[in-house]
Enzyme design. Structure first.
Site, PDB file in Angstrom:
ATOM      1  N   LYS A   1      20.761  21.796  14.548  1.00  0.00           N
ATOM      2  CA  LYS A   1      20.023  20.416  14.331  1.00  0.00           C
ATOM      3  C   LYS A   1      20.407  20.319  16.276  1.00  0.00           C
ATOM      4  O   LYS A   1      19.542  19.279  16.601  1.00  0.00           O
ATOM      5  CB  LYS A   1      20.843  19.423  13.548  1.00  0.00           C
ATOM      6  CG  LYS A   1      20.024  19.721  11.886  1.00  0.00           C
ATOM      7  CD  LYS A   1      20.993  18.568  11.291  1.00  0.00           C
ATOM      8  CE  LYS A   1      20.172  18.904  10.313  1.00  0.00           C
ATOM      9  NZ  LYS A   1      21.238  18.220   8.638  1.00  0.00           N
TER      10      LYS A   1
ATOM     11  N   THR B   1      17.764  21.975  10.192  1.00  0.00           N
ATOM     12  CA  THR B   1      18.796  22.554   9.339  1.00  0.00           C
ATOM     13  C   THR B   1      20.414  22.820   9.914  1.00  0.00           C
ATOM     14  O   THR B   1      19.925  23.839  10.753  1.00  0.00           O
ATOM     15  CB  THR B   1      18.638  22.739   7.371  1.00  0.00           C
ATOM     16  OG1 THR B   1      19.550  22.434   6.991  1.00  0.00           O
ATOM     17  CG2 THR B   1      18.304  23.849   7.279  1.00  0.00           C
TER      18      THR B   1
ATOM     19  N   ASP C   1      17.604  11.698   8.708  1.00  0.00           N
ATOM     20  CA  ASP C   1      18.926  11.947   8.227  1.00  0.00           C
ATOM     21  C   ASP C   1      19.332  10.835   7.197  1.00  0.00           C
ATOM     22  O   ASP C   1      19.816  10.499   6.313  1.00  0.00           O
ATOM     23  CB  ASP C   1      19.760  12.880   8.216  1.00  0.00           C
ATOM     24  CG  ASP C   1      19.845  14.457   8.281  1.00  0.00           C
ATOM     25  OD1 ASP C   1      19.272  14.507   7.440  1.00  0.00           O
ATOM     26  OD2 ASP C   1      20.720  14.882   9.155  1.00  0.00           O
TER      27      ASP C   1
ATOM     28  N   SER D   1      17.111  25.557   0.308  1.00  0.00           N
ATOM     29  CA  SER D   1      16.062  25.129   0.834  1.00  0.00           C
ATOM     30  C   SER D   1      15.014  24.220  -0.184  1.00  0.00           C
ATOM     31  O   SER D   1      14.188  25.301  -0.575  1.00  0.00           O
ATOM     32  CB  SER D   1      15.018  24.680   2.282  1.00  0.00           C
ATOM     33  OG  SER D   1      14.525  23.534   2.228  1.00  0.00           O
TER      34      SER D   1
ATOM     35  N   ASN E   1      17.031  16.573  13.603  1.00  0.00           N
ATOM     36  CA  ASN E   1      16.555  17.150  11.989  1.00  0.00           C
ATOM     37  C   ASN E   1      14.745  17.653  11.772  1.00  0.00           C
ATOM     38  O   ASN E   1      14.598  17.890  10.576  1.00  0.00           O
ATOM     39  CB  ASN E   1      17.039  16.551  10.756  1.00  0.00           C
ATOM     40  CG  ASN E   1      16.246  15.520  10.209  1.00  0.00           C
ATOM     41  OD1 ASN E   1      15.348  15.121  10.909  1.00  0.00           O
ATOM     42  ND2 ASN E   1      16.381  15.175   9.047  1.00  0.00           N
TER      43      ASN E   1
END
Length: 670
Positions: free
Chosen positions: A295, A291, A331, A246, A316
């Protein structure tokens, strides 16, 4: 600080008023008898001055030339700031800015909207453009019609942004922006000489600001829910499994730094969503990015779901405040935002979304809300049928015979898969397609094929950016600094993934660093360095003795010297650091730069259970061990978070299990 707007109406009036103020804006467009001599007289004043010359409703070339002439005269005359409108002709802006830089005059790039306050994303874009134009300070002044408008303007405030909510609704907010970080606010010389809607006289502004300061001293909060004068450090994290890849820490830490917010955003490796949420609460996190694969599970654990999170059944973003966890889903903004910014029309468009996970579902919802019709495509249609039926989407497989006709009719292709390998036949792509691939960690075959086909490529990094901007706002209650956050991600990508050659284990005493370190090195051909033991070997006496006879400061010097020595080594090893290694900022920088650093988290109860009865720990050799642990944990946790590349909870895990999770996450042969 209050900047007093002076509007004349004559040069003599301005000169008289300057004797009573310490910072003033000279509205040259409103001074009736202003000529070159008048400009020189005004700007030779010892008072710090902002040169402003606003355009008329309908400007022509001659009027623009006159405005530019006055601004250049003010700069050469000694103006401290020059204000140039974002909407001014580009060449005029460039010439004024260049002259200002040469003269040591700071540049304010401003935008005014006397009709409305735009929505958050538009405001963020305007602010970013002001800063991109070379502004030292961005100034946005927008007409506020509601409390929500006022709050959106307050959220923009930071050391490089003055955000004014104009009109009656924004009067009180004008007094608050300095406490929220803006360098100054504006007031009129008196109540009869306002230069803008809602502007009050300087004496009234002083009283309002004093009341705001008193509220701060009394512990009252702003609309942001925070103390207006000082904020405690905040902790934020992204969690998943895996989470090593990430780039959200680069994104959010750049935002925190840009706004001068003390705190840290880090990666938290978890076993499941329930464990992650427990750990986040125990750590005192303000917010959590979620992530894959947590979720949907997280959506069932939070107290409340908002907006898209409720519709999608997936969260998220989680905000933790006052004992309550609230889930959001940003998102969709990662899809609609970049497409719109790239000039792709969404209303009435036909789009194909590939994938079956939470990101694909969020993309579908966002595109539909923007007015597009959507086809969902996946290798296995059964995985998307229920969702597609619920939201009225067509479906197809990735077989060319099925996908080809859908793409031929589409103008948008969004890929939400986790692979960088080819899964769409290149011949199906065409130059009328805008392609957005969510896979931002490495180049994908889809993007390469789309470029070859002449498609418009929408940056995958912008997906991360746009969903992150809204998450940042939810976490901090401040408008996200988009350009700073974009640069943070770009810098991280240019640096490439961090290599786990030298692994540093950090955390409180009793968190298991030595035991985990031993199991990490077993079978991996690595050496374990115990910092405390190495210091004892070099000093010829135990740590407790160093503390007792030479004091903690001497021990910290020895600790820093050893860490610096280890940072310079070329071999691979694991180092178990002392609990207080992060107290020296230079050590934090060494850990960030030269080590892959893992924070082993243990809460107060676990620490006491493991070391509470021992007296060999100098910092716990006192009657109230619980209070000592609590104090040390609060003092250090932001520093642990700042230093680490990865954090993992040690609660209910054996050292062997923790070592296995770390090794698997970072690809360590074990």
């Amino acid at each position: 600080m209050i900047c007093v707007s002076l509007i004349g109406p004559t040069v003599r009036d301005c000169l008289a008023q300057l004797k009573e103020v310490s910072l003033a804006e000279i509205r040259m467009d409103l001074i009736s008898d202003l000529d070159e001599g008048g400009v020189k007289k005004i700007f030779s004043s010892p008072v710090k001055l902002i040169a402003t010359c606003r355009p008329k409703d309908k400007e022509n070339k001659q009027q623009n030339a006159r405005r530019e002439q006055l601004l250049l005269l003010a700069i050469s005359g000694g103006a401290a700031f020059v204000d140039i409108e974002l909407e001014s002709p580009a060449e005029m802006r460039r010439r004024v800015a260049e002259a200002a830089k040469k003269a040591g005059c700071k540049v304010i790039v401003s935008h005014h909207d006397f009709e409305k306050t735009p929505m958050r994303q538009e405001l963020a874009g305007i602010k970013a453009r002001c800063l991109e134009e070379g502004a030292d300070v961005a100034k946005l002044a927008c007409m506020a019609r509601s409390e929500e408008d006022v709050q959106r303007m307050l959220d923009l405030c930071d050391p490089r942004t003055v955000a004014i909510a104009m009109g009656p609704m924004g009067v009180e907010a004008r007094a608050k922006i300095v406490s929220l970080g803006s360098p100054f606010t504006f007031a009129a010389f008196d109540e009869k000489s306002a230069a803008a809607p809602g502007q009050v006289g300087r004496e009234r502004m002083e009283k309002m600001m004093q009341e705001t300061g008193k509220a701060a001293r009394d512990g009252k909060t702003t609309e942001n829910g925070e103390h207006p004068a000082s904020r405690t450090p905040i902790l934020l994290a992204v969690s998943g499994n895996p989470v090593h890849h990430s780039q959200s820490p680069a994104l959010h830490n750049a935002g925190l730094a840009s706004l001068g917010i003390e705190g840290a955003y880090f990666r938290l490796l978890g076993g499941d969503a329930a464990e992650v949420l427990r750990t986040a609460r125990a750590m005192g996190l303000r917010g959590l990015s979620v992530t894959s694969p947590f979720k949907e599970e997280m959506a069932h654990l939070v107290h409340e779901l908002n907006g898209a999170a409720r519709e999608l059944g997936a969260a998220n973003t989680v905000v933790l405040e006052k004992g309550k966890a609230v889930g959001y889903n940003t998102d969709g903004l990662g899809v609609s935002g970049p497409l719109a910014a790239a000039g792709v029309s969404l209303s009435g468009a036909r789009a194909v979304v590939v994938g079956s996970g939470g990101a694909a579902k969020a993309a579908v919802l966002a595109l539909q809300k923007a007015g597009a019709s959507v086809v969902m495509a996946n290798r296995t249609v059964a995985k998307i049928e229920a969702f597609a039926k619920k939201f009225g989407c067509e479906t197809c497989t990735l077989e060319p015979a099925e996908l080809g006709p859908k793409l031929a009719q589409a103008s948008i292709l969004v890929s939400c898969t986790s692979t960088h390998e080819r899964f769409i036949e290149p011949s199906l792509l065409h130059s009328e397609l805008a392609v957005l691939d969510a896979h931002y960690t490495k180049p994908t075959a889809l993007v390469a094929d789309a470029k070859a086909a002449g498609c418009k490529i929408v940056s995958a990094q912008d997906w991360l950016l746009y969903q992150g901007l809204e998450a940042f706002r939810l976490f901090t209650k401040r408008e996200a600094p988009a350009e700073a956050m974009r640069q943070g991600v770009l810098s991280a990508q240019q640096a490439g993934p961090k290599q786990a050659n030298k692994i540093a284990l950090i955390g409180m005493m009793g968190c298991g660093k030595s035991a985990v370190g031993k199991r990490l090195t077993d079978g991996a051909g690595l050496r374990l360095v115990e910092m405390d033991a190495e210091i004892e070997r070099k000093a010829g006496r135990r740590v407790a003795e160093i503390f007792e006879k030479e004091g903690e400061a001497k021990f910290r010097q020895m600790e820093s010297a050893l860490l610096s020595e280890l940072a310079g080594r070329k071999d691979k090893f694991v180092v178990s650091c002392g609990g207080g290694v992060v107290l020296d900022e230079r050590n934090v920088e060494l850990l960030q730069t030269h080590f892959y650093t893992v924070w082993l988290w243990a809460d107060e109860e676990d620490i006491l259970a493991r070391v509470g009865s021992k007296t060999s720990r100098p910092l716990l050799n006192r009657p109230d061990k619980r209070e000592a642990v609590r104090r040390l944990l609060e003092e250090r946790k932001v520093r642990y978070a700042s230093a680490c590349d990865l954090a993992i909870s040690t609660q209910n895990r054996t050292p062997k299990k923790i070592a296995e999770m770390i090794a698997h996450e970072i690809g360590l042969a074990n």
